[in-house]
Design an enzyme around this catalytic site. Structure first.
Site, PDB file in Angstrom:
ATOM      1  N   HIS A   1       0.840  -1.205   0.000  1.00 16.49           N
ATOM      2  CA  HIS A   1       0.000   0.000   0.000  1.00 16.49           C
ATOM      3  C   HIS A   1       0.874   1.254   0.000  1.00 16.49           C
ATOM      4  O   HIS A   1       0.641   2.194  -0.762  1.00 16.49           O
ATOM      5  CB  HIS A   1      -0.908   0.012   1.238  1.00 16.49           C
ATOM      6  CG  HIS A   1      -1.814  -1.159   1.332  1.00 16.49           C
ATOM      7  ND1 HIS A   1      -2.990  -1.250   0.634  1.00 16.49           N
ATOM      8  CD2 HIS A   1      -1.705  -2.318   2.034  1.00 16.49           C
ATOM      9  CE1 HIS A   1      -3.585  -2.398   0.915  1.00 16.49           C
ATOM     10  NE2 HIS A   1      -2.817  -3.058   1.759  1.00 16.49           N
TER      11      HIS A   1
ATOM     12  N   ARG B   1       6.459   2.244  -9.422  1.00 19.12           N
ATOM     13  CA  ARG B   1       7.433   3.275  -9.059  1.00 19.12           C
ATOM     14  C   ARG B   1       8.028   3.921 -10.313  1.00 19.12           C
ATOM     15  O   ARG B   1       8.026   3.330 -11.398  1.00 19.12           O
ATOM     16  CB  ARG B   1       8.526   2.652  -8.185  1.00 19.12           C
ATOM     17  CG  ARG B   1       8.038   2.331  -6.781  1.00 19.12           C
ATOM     18  CD  ARG B   1       9.001   1.462  -6.021  1.00 19.12           C
ATOM     19  NE  ARG B   1       8.860   0.053  -6.382  1.00 19.12           N
ATOM     20  CZ  ARG B   1       9.486  -0.933  -5.758  1.00 19.12           C
ATOM     21  NH1 ARG B   1      10.285  -0.670  -4.753  1.00 19.12           N
ATOM     22  NH2 ARG B   1       9.295  -2.185  -6.134  1.00 19.12           N
TER      23      ARG B   1
ATOM     24  N   GLU C   1       4.837  -5.142 -11.448  1.00 19.59           N
ATOM     25  CA  GLU C   1       6.217  -4.785 -11.773  1.00 19.59           C
ATOM     26  C   GLU C   1       6.852  -5.851 -12.659  1.00 19.59           C
ATOM     27  O   GLU C   1       7.513  -5.541 -13.655  1.00 19.59           O
ATOM     28  CB  GLU C   1       7.025  -4.601 -10.486  1.00 19.59           C
ATOM     29  CG  GLU C   1       6.545  -3.445  -9.619  1.00 19.59           C
ATOM     30  CD  GLU C   1       7.302  -3.325  -8.322  1.00 19.59           C
ATOM     31  OE1 GLU C   1       7.119  -2.308  -7.626  1.00 19.59           O
ATOM     32  OE2 GLU C   1       8.086  -4.235  -7.988  1.00 19.59           O
TER      33      GLU C   1
END
Length: 329
Positions: free
Chosen positions: A17, A140, A238
């Site tokens: 999270h 990210r 990812e």
């Protein structure tokens, strides 16, 4: 413009999270927003000094305390499974500009201005704007700028999340070593708060296995991965973005929906560990290792899996979400 993010992290909750909300914060800050995490003081050890802490006032629950903070913001992001549909409804009454991050779609109907789920899900008409599907997977910034170097990878990446809540890394390592899997091809990635990290590191050192812990940029290791053994949280998206064929170890109930949607696509496999006793887990580790050794030699499957995975996630989800919401304001 002021943005508050309500999310917590711990060994039990995991780090996913916070990680994906940090990616969202980065995207909003690039658009000029002032952003801050709001964290329950019970989880301060997994926070940052600049976070806002709630839940420390005697007789005042953290959810109630957060309502007054939410009123003062221009936008609130909620990424928290402890908030029920009623809790979200109450929060929405205090702050209409509410973005709720969801994975399971199992809390019933609740209102929100925006709803974000990287899976294809249907939500009620109480949600004004639904941002669903893998194009909204929040990764990210490093993944946004990743470029394929076209090298043939040879490593097996083992990464069981930020905390490895079921402590699976060590038994997986031991099972692979017992099966004579080539240790020179193994790369272990540990989260900064991984369970049994000291034992895992000792095992790696004793067997000349490469390891890393607490990396902020994991893309170089994923670039080198021919396959991965991974937990199925945010790392799933990812690994898809990086085109890494994976066997997922499900370590939490909230990973069910993502695996139900991704395993049939053909780029990954999965075994469930969170709903069985410890002795059964060890049996499933044996099954996982056997499946890995089979797929490790199936080059055709790996090539197809890479193509499928890369087609699903482009790494721009956080930027896409921030720009969509910013345009509203």
């Amino acid at each position: 413009m002021k943005l508050l993010v309500r999310a917590d992290a711990s060994v039990e909750i995991g780090m996913g999270h916070r990680v994906r909300c940090q990616a969202l914060i980065h995207a909003f800050q690039a658009l000029g927003w002032q952003c801050q995490f709001v964290v329950d003081c019970r989880y301060k050890v997994f926070s940052a000094p600049e976070d806002c802490f709630i839940g420390g006032q005697p007789g005042k629950a953290s959810k109630v305390e957060f309502l007054s903070l939410a009123k003062q913001a221009d936008l609130v992001i909620l990424d928290h499974y402890d908030y029920s549909a009623d809790d979200i409804t109450q929060l929405y009454q205090h702050q209409k500009n509410l973005l709720v991050l969801d994975d399971m779609n199992d809390r019933g109907e609740f209102p929100a201005k925006w709803l974000l789920n990287p899976l294809q899900q249907e939500y009620s008409k109480l949600v004004e704007f639904s941002l669903t599907g893998s194009r909204y997977a929040i990764l990210r910034p490093a993944f946004q700028h990743h470029q394929d170097n076209h090298k043939v990878p040879e490593q097996l990446l083992i990464t069981l999340g930020g905390t490895d809540p079921l402590a699976l890394t060590l038994p997986i390592l031991n099972t692979l070593l017992a099966s004579n899997f080539p240790r020179k091809n193994i790369q272990v990635l540990l989260g900064a708060n991984a369970k049994d990290a000291d034992q895992v590191i000792t095992c790696c050192q004793d067997n000349s296995i490469a390891f890393a812990q607490g990396l902020t940029d994991v893309t170089p290791l994923m670039e080198q991965a021919r396959m991965a053994i991974s937990a199925a949280g945010g790392t799933l998206f990812e690994l898809a973005c990086m085109g890494v064929p994976t066997i997922f170890a499900q370590v939490a109930d909230n990973q069910t929906r993502s695996l139900e949607q991704h395993v049939p696509l053909g780029w990954c496999r999965s075994l469930r560990f969170d709903n069985v006793a410890e002795d059964i887990r060890l049996q499933r580790v044996e099954l996982l290792a056997a499946e890995l050794k089979r797929l490790w030699l199936d080059i055709e499957w790996q090539q197809n899996a890479r193509k499928i995975a890369r087609s699903l996630v482009d790494g721009n989800g956080a930027k896409r979400v921030a720009e969509t919401i910013n345009s509203y304001f």
